[in-house]
Enzyme design. Structure first.
Site, PDB file in Angstrom:
ATOM      1  N   ASP A  39     -31.341 -25.062 -42.256  1.00 48.85           N
ATOM      2  CA  ASP A  39     -31.181 -25.152 -43.707  1.00 48.85           C
ATOM      3  C   ASP A  39     -31.538 -23.842 -44.418  1.00 48.85           C
ATOM      4  O   ASP A  39     -32.542 -23.208 -44.085  1.00 48.85           O
ATOM      5  CB  ASP A  39     -32.106 -26.268 -44.201  1.00 48.85           C
ATOM      6  CG  ASP A  39     -31.996 -26.524 -45.678  1.00 48.85           C
ATOM      7  OD1 ASP A  39     -30.949 -27.015 -46.110  1.00 48.85           O
ATOM      8  OD2 ASP A  39     -32.959 -26.224 -46.412  1.00 48.85           O
ATOM      9  N   GLU A  57     -26.752 -22.902 -42.334  1.00 45.41           N
ATOM     10  CA  GLU A  57     -26.333 -23.280 -43.677  1.00 45.41           C
ATOM     11  C   GLU A  57     -26.625 -22.091 -44.589  1.00 45.41           C
ATOM     12  O   GLU A  57     -27.756 -21.869 -45.010  1.00 45.41           O
ATOM     13  CB  GLU A  57     -27.073 -24.521 -44.168  1.00 45.41           C
ATOM     14  CG  GLU A  57     -26.465 -25.082 -45.446  1.00 45.41           C
ATOM     15  CD  GLU A  57     -27.371 -25.035 -46.668  1.00 45.41           C
ATOM     16  OE1 GLU A  57     -26.899 -25.367 -47.760  1.00 45.41           O
ATOM     17  OE2 GLU A  57     -28.551 -24.651 -46.554  1.00 45.41           O
TER      18      GLU A  57
HETATM   19  C1  GLC Z   1     -29.909 -26.724 -48.606  1.00 45.80           C
HETATM   20  C2  GLC Z   1     -29.638 -28.199 -48.794  1.00 45.80           C
HETATM   21  C3  GLC Z   1     -29.958 -28.582 -50.205  1.00 45.80           C
HETATM   22  C4  GLC Z   1     -31.422 -28.266 -50.491  1.00 45.80           C
HETATM   23  C5  GLC Z   1     -31.744 -26.807 -50.149  1.00 45.80           C
HETATM   24  C6  GLC Z   1     -33.228 -26.567 -50.103  1.00 45.80           C
HETATM   25  O1  GLC Z   1     -29.086 -25.948 -49.390  1.00 45.80           O
HETATM   26  O2  GLC Z   1     -28.308 -28.492 -48.480  1.00 45.80           O
HETATM   27  O3  GLC Z   1     -29.673 -29.933 -50.443  1.00 45.80           O
HETATM   28  O4  GLC Z   1     -31.687 -28.497 -51.837  1.00 45.80           O
HETATM   29  O5  GLC Z   1     -31.250 -26.440 -48.876  1.00 45.80           O
HETATM   30  O6  GLC Z   1     -33.791 -27.131 -48.944  1.00 45.80           O
END
Ligand code: GLC
Length: 641
Positions: A277, A319
């Site tokens: 993430d 991500e």
């Molecule tokens: C990523 C997740 C999101 C979250 C962020 C912080 O972007 O997809 O939902 O708010 O990380 O953890």
């Protein structure tokens, strides 16, 4: 060469073989580990102990790995590109909204199998902080499951059930921050220096103020600024997201070891894919936006390669929701080629789908995707998607917009935000602005796939024609991500056209986060009626099932096959070729509600050949030397064999 305790190969015990395998993998891994680790930590005292400590950690987890996971390790070590196969298709869901609890989950596996799913992303399910938790992305214990969903044993059982069904389980690994209630943070707060070094803390506001000059705000509306002052601690803490999410300090090798330890603990429970993430934010440097810094790629390579030693069955998905030029490096470029994340979200394809749909103009999409993205990458691929649980950030740069005059970056981004919040005249969408920032003029967008694509409005207005168009837009989106190259991620409910869920507004804990709008609960009542009714849900579901089945039967659509964007000279159409060794597949999409006609020659198909249209299963229909694409039509053409 490592042998098995002096015995010959034939008489080697399984344990001996396993020890030898570990040793071989460690030797191989060191080649790809020492570079990044010495670049990020080499200047620190005690670096010479890092590799031995890392080896011991990996050996410990390997020793605890079960026999079936080791068998999977071996299979994937031999075939490390397994996830690039055309039979990969992912489903992304919240356990509670999809099944209830972890114990209820295995009963839903046949539904996923029937759809053609081979990868299941269980949205955040580790123990979150109580109260607000950013949808579970504020984790207070990485070794415990959210008690509302079940226990760690039930989690391992669900992973085993997925594995037995040929579905790879995926979970989120939040590694940019922990909840401020995590044990490390609590110890830091209690004054333990070793744990204060896990986070980014400052004695006064001087440095935070200097950093702020070049940082952007992620949640300007509900969590402005990037730092929080805690009077009891008498320190400022780096909090990029919400106040309760403390950024980890990846300059500390102890953080690297602690997170890796956690990942491998979960891998041994049966996780096969880790969604890493918010990776773009892991490294900070004064005077920069503190996103996508080179050290992030070193950390990712080191994590991925370390995991490969102790759990080779496991892959990682980055991500990083960033602009086009920052995105490709997450799949490994230059010194990281073939060694970094296996997967990365293709947020640019997603943005361009919505952009072309609103503008009825694919020129920006064609330009961006052909200019900034390679035709193929080694040992990695994108995760392609149209919607997810997050908002849409309009990642369109000024430079790219300038290639499609008179378009401008701010102008087009504003148009898209207006179009998808429904205020633009004639818009078919039902969505909402998110995190409007009056200072920068930036706005992001919330809304489900179906609602943004026009289904909600068409249903409300009982407009049959609009309904057909909305269904066609949705099916076209699914067809795009199933053929582009990469693993298509199907977000829960998008296969049955679930519209926005406004119920979150009634919950004080959720109200201020509009992203809950696109997180509706699965509608099993609708699923029960799929076989008998010709509803929009049934039409979309049947189309998705067909798309995934055709994809699976078409080796030319595997993710290792290069994707070349083709400019057909018609701004209503978007096209690409999948350049397989044997036969190419040409995919063409009509982004407008008017039929488009084009000659086979215009489609750049070599003349005199027969073509099969894979989605209909029939030869390509050429009438009066023209091929017709209906509104939002899609063609997957392959030279007849
Ligand atoms: C990523 C997740 C999101 C979250 C962020 C912080 O972007 O997809 O939902 O708010 O990380 O953890």
């Amino acid at each position: 060469m490592a042998r098995t305790g002096g015995k010959g190969r034939k008489s080697a015990t399984p344990a001996g073989d396993d020890a030898m395998l570990f040793d071989l993998r460690w030797r191989r891994g060191q080649r790809d580990l020492t570079g990044p680790l010495s670049r990020i930590y080499g200047h620190q005292p005690g670096f010479d102990t890092l590799l031995p400590r890392l080896r011991a950690l990996l050996a410990r987890h390997w020793a605890e790995r079960t026999a079936d996971l080791r068998a999977l390790d071996l299979a994937r070590d031999v075939d490390p590109d397994w996830f690039l196969s055309q039979d990969m298709a992912a489903y992304v869901f919240y356990i509670d909204k999809f099944a209830g609890t972890l114990a209820d989950l295995p009963a839903r596996i046949p539904y996923l199998q029937d759809l053609g799913i081979t990868y299941a992303h269980m949205m955040p399910c580790l123990k979150p902080r109580p109260g607000q938790s950013d949808g579970g992305y504020a984790v207070m214990d990485y070794r415990a499951i959210n008690p509302a969903l079940g226990t760690m044993d039930e989690f391992a059982a669900a992973c085993a059930a997925f594995r037995a069904a040929g579905i790879s389980p995926c979970i989120d690994m939040v590694l940019n921050h922990t909840a401020k209630e995590h044990d490390w943070a609590m110890r830091a707060r209690a004054g333990e220096a070793a744990y204060q070094a896990f986070y980014r803390m400052f004695d006064d506001a001087t440095l935070p103020r200097q950093y702020e000059r070049t940082l952007v705000e992620i949640f300007p509306a509900q969590a402005p600024g990037n730092f929080t002052f805690y009077p009891d601690l008498n320190k400022w803490v780096w909090t990029t997201f919400n106040e309760y999410q403390w950024d980890l300090n990846w300059e500390n090798p102890e953080v690297f070891l602690a997170i890796l330890d956690t990942i491998l603990f979960l891998a041994n429970k049966g996780v096969e894919v880790f969604r890493l993430d918010a990776v773009a934010f892991m490294w900070k440097r004064m005077g920069t936006g503190c996103q996508n810094l080179p050290e992030v790629h070193d950390i990712l390579q080191a994590l991925v390669q370390a995991i490969r030693v102790a759990a080779p069955a496991v892959i990682c998905k980055a991500e990083a929701i960033v602009g086009p030029t920052d995105l490709v490096p997450y799949l490994g470029q230059g010194r990281h080629e073939g060694r970094e994340s296996h997967l990365a979200y293709h947020n640019n394809l997603m943005v361009q789908y919505w952009s072309s749909l609103a503008a009825r103009d694919t020129r920006l999409m064609t330009y961006v995707l052909s200019t900034h993205f390679p035709e193929s990458v080694r040992h990695a691929c994108f995760a392609t998607y149209i919607r997810c649980h997050d908002d849409i950030g309009w990642a369109i740069t000024e430079e790219d917009a300038a290639h499609v005059p008179p378009m401008t970056g701010p102008g087009h981004r504003n148009f898209l935000a207006d179009f998808y919040n429904g205020s633009f005249p004639g818009s078919f969408a039902r969505g909402a602005d998110f995190q409007s920032n009056p200072e920068t003029g930036d706005r992001r967008t919330n809304g489900s796939f179906a609602s943004l694509a026009g289904l909600e409005k068409a249903l409300d207005e009982d407009d049959e024609e609009a309904l057909d168009l909305a269904v066609a837009r949705i099916v076209m989106g699914h067809a795009l991500i199933a053929s582009f190259g990469g693993i298509p991620l199907l977000y829960m409910g998008d296969e049955i056209g679930l519209t926005n869920d406004y119920a979150f507004e009634d919950f004080p804990e959720l109200r201020e986060d509009g992203r809950w709008m696109q997180r509706p609960a699965m509608d099993w009542g609708v699923v029960a009626g799929l076989a008998t009714k010709r509803t929009p849900a049934a039409r979309i579901h049947a189309a998705v099932q067909r798309l995934l089945a055709v994809r699976k039967a078409t080796p030319q659509l595997a993710s290792w096959v290069p994707t070349r964007i083709v400019d057909l000279g018609d701004r209503g159409l978007f096209a690409f070729d999948r350049l397989a060794d044997d036969r190419k597949v040409s995919c063409i999409f009509n982004f407008t509600e008017t039929p488009r006609q084009i000659s086979p020659w215009g489609l750049k198909l070599p003349p005199g050949q027969g073509y099969d249209e894979l989605l209909s299963g029939a030869p390509l229909a050429v009438v009066d030397n023209l091929v017709t694409l209906p509104p939002y039509g899609r063609l997957w053409l392959r030279q007849a064999g």
